[in-house]
Design a protein around this motif. Structure first.
Motif, PDB file in Angstrom:
ATOM      1  N   THR A  25      51.272  16.041  56.227  1.00 27.85           N
ATOM      2  CA  THR A  25      51.374  15.141  55.081  1.00 27.85           C
ATOM      3  C   THR A  25      50.012  14.698  54.570  1.00 27.85           C
ATOM      4  O   THR A  25      49.871  14.339  53.404  1.00 27.85           O
ATOM      5  CB  THR A  25      52.189  13.893  55.439  1.00 27.85           C
ATOM      6  OG1 THR A  25      51.598  13.238  56.579  1.00 27.85           O
ATOM      7  CG2 THR A  25      53.621  14.262  55.778  1.00 27.85           C
ATOM      8  N   GLU A  26      48.989  14.711  55.445  1.00 29.13           N
ATOM      9  CA  GLU A  26      47.674  14.250  55.019  1.00 29.13           C
ATOM     10  C   GLU A  26      46.802  15.368  54.457  1.00 29.13           C
ATOM     11  O   GLU A  26      45.643  15.145  54.112  1.00 29.13           O
ATOM     12  CB  GLU A  26      46.926  13.582  56.178  1.00 29.13           C
ATOM     13  CG  GLU A  26      46.554  14.541  57.298  1.00 29.13           C
ATOM     14  CD  GLU A  26      45.771  13.879  58.409  1.00 29.13           C
ATOM     15  OE1 GLU A  26      44.616  13.474  58.163  1.00 29.13           O
ATOM     16  OE2 GLU A  26      46.315  13.757  59.523  1.00 29.13           O
ATOM     17  N   SER A 218      46.557   5.105  58.114  1.00 31.73           N
ATOM     18  CA  SER A 218      47.410   5.672  57.069  1.00 31.73           C
ATOM     19  C   SER A 218      46.591   6.597  56.168  1.00 31.73           C
ATOM     20  O   SER A 218      45.355   6.618  56.233  1.00 31.73           O
ATOM     21  CB  SER A 218      47.992   4.543  56.224  1.00 31.73           C
ATOM     22  OG  SER A 218      46.944   3.922  55.482  1.00 31.73           O
ATOM     23  N   ASP A 269      55.799  10.000  57.482  1.00 33.79           N
ATOM     24  CA  ASP A 269      54.662  10.887  57.259  1.00 33.79           C
ATOM     25  C   ASP A 269      54.233  11.608  58.533  1.00 33.79           C
ATOM     26  O   ASP A 269      53.232  12.318  58.550  1.00 33.79           O
ATOM     27  CB  ASP A 269      53.482  10.116  56.669  1.00 33.79           C
ATOM     28  CG  ASP A 269      53.062   8.909  57.503  1.00 33.79           C
ATOM     29  OD1 ASP A 269      53.758   8.593  58.492  1.00 33.79           O
ATOM     30  OD2 ASP A 269      52.050   8.270  57.156  1.00 33.79           O
TER      31      ASP A 269
END
Length: 448
Positions: A25-26, A218, A269
């Motif tokens: 997701t990153e 995050s 995530d």
């Protein structure tokens, strides 16, 4: 969610692993980069005022008076608020983590004689100021305090601090403060996300500027680290949680499914895969997952379902165990659990993973909290080239050399030859007769 909604990737007929299964997701932080840029600029321009504004906008702080630095009264209140068993668990974990990292600490200095009269070595010194980032958005993480702050203290960092988002009441999570006090950290600041990263990169009226920031965060925090890497060392890449459970035909599918829920409950995530060459294990895991989710709280079960039913999780069935190993090494997971007949033999085939937990009694839970090795691990495939957080991350090495008159006589000629070949006139002159004459004059002056 029914078992059919768990992502099932049947690769038994595939010659290659689809690259989409390796995505995280990153991987694309472009949307976050654009959003954090004005936050960073505001902190750089307005300092504490920007941090207070961000706390109200992003952390939901509603109290009229908000102190950015945690006070001594808040530490005292934190100890009073926690149950004794939680405090004892923090102390138990801290002891294991401290002993592991004390073993990691390098010698302050080492020397080696390269040739007669020639000494070379290294000296290790701690970084002056390091910020330990402790997230809070999807829970409270005193374990991250232990994993990031203990190696800082062991390394001898003169100014280790903690930054963490405040709750709506403007307070720091009680267990975070207790863990900080237990490991010897006095300075805890209430700022997280991109604004927290910017605060320690630039410094504000209250938050000190730091040389490095460590800890998971995050995508907002990760994006801020990328933008600010010229102002602060961002440390190892530690983004959203990810794990792979590697199982052969000896594994219990329900147990594999149980451990698959561990990292997937962190948030939507996260990434989590069970990889196996056993159709039975895959089937048992799919059948067991609904029961595991039913026993979890609604929020955490929802996170796990989103991950295992989404684009970054599920069950992967390979044609043979070699293909399962190829998946693991291609993925380079943050956490890897090995549920095989001979875990130690399997370990010899693992090349890329942040940590490897061997056997059915070493779930990620044990590694995350009490085993001892650091649980701040490289994510997003960085395990291919990056190691877990360690004491070394809080120190730097400087090379040291000493050459006597005897040793110089043997080194000067080859050094001059190389300097002349590379076209450096000053380099060559510095080891020529010019130095000999200047040293001779110095000796004569000392004796006159």
């Amino acid at each position: 969610m029914s078992q059919t909604e768990v992502q099932f990737h049947d690769l038994r007929d595939s010659a290659e692993i689809p690259s989409r299964l390796f995505a995280r997701t990153e991987a694309d932080l472009t949307p976050f980069i654009d959003k954090v840029r004005p936050i960073i600029e505001a902190v750089g321009r307005d300092g504490d005022a920007a941090l207070i504004d961000c706390a109200r906008r992003f952390d939901g702080v509603t109290v009229d008076h908000f102190d950015i630095r945690a006070s001594e009264a808040e530490f005292v209140a934190a100890f009073e608020a926690l149950d004794d068993d939680v405090i004892e668990a923090i102390r138990f974990a801290a002891d294991n983590i401290r002993r592991f990292h004390e073993t990691q600490k390098p010698r302050a200095m080492w020397w080696q004689e390269m040739s007669p009269g020639v000494m070379a070595g290294e000296r290790h010194v701690p970084i002056d100021a390091v910020a330990c980032y402790v997230p809070r958005g999807k829970g409270s993480f005193p374990s991250v305090v232990l994993m990031t702050a203990i190696p800082a203290v062991v390394a001898g960092v003169p100014r280790p601090i903690i930054i963490t988002p405040p709750g709506p009441d403007g307070q720091v999570d009680a267990a975070t403060l207790v863990a900080a006090r237990e490991v010897g950290i006095a300075d805890v600041y209430k700022c997280g996300g991109a604004q927290g990263v910017a605060a320690v990169a630039y410094g504000t009226e209250t938050v000190p500027r730091c040389d490095k920031i460590v800890g998971p965060g995050s995508p907002w925090a990760v994006a801020a680290k990328r933008l600010l890497r010229d102002s602060i060392d961002p440390g190892i890449p530690a983004g959203p949680s990810e794990c792979v459970i590697l199982a052969d035909d000896s594994a219990d599918g329900a147990l594999a499914a149980l451990d698959l829920t561990i990292e997937s409950e962190h948030g939507p995530d996260s990434s989590a895969y069970l990889v196996t060459d056993s159709e039975r294990v895959a089937r048992e895991a799919r059948e067991a997952l609904p029961g595991h989710w039913a026993a979890m709280g609604e929020q955490r079960a929802g996170f796990s379902k989103a991950v295992l039913g989404g684009d970054h999780g599920g069950i992967v069935l390979t044609r043979d165990f070699e293909a399962a190993l190829a998946f693991v090494n291609g993925y380079g997971p943050e956490h890897l659990e090995v549920l095989t007949r001979d875990p130690m033999a399997t370990l010899s085939h693992i090349r890329h993973a942040g940590e490897v937990l061997l056997g059915p009694r070493t779930p990620v839970t044990i590694g995350n909290f009490v085993l001892g090795p650091n649980a701040v691990l490289p994510t997003n495939g960085a395990a291919r080239v990056t190691s877990p957080l360690s004491v070394d991350d809080y120190m730097k090495r400087m090379s040291v050399g000493y050459v006597s008159a005897e040793g110089y006589a043997h080194l000067a000629g080859p050094a001059a030859t190389l300097a002349r070949y590379e076209g450096f006139d000053a380099h060559e002159r510095a080891v020529s007769h010019v130095r000999d004459e200047l040293l001779a004059q110095s000796c004569q002056g000392a004796h006159s």
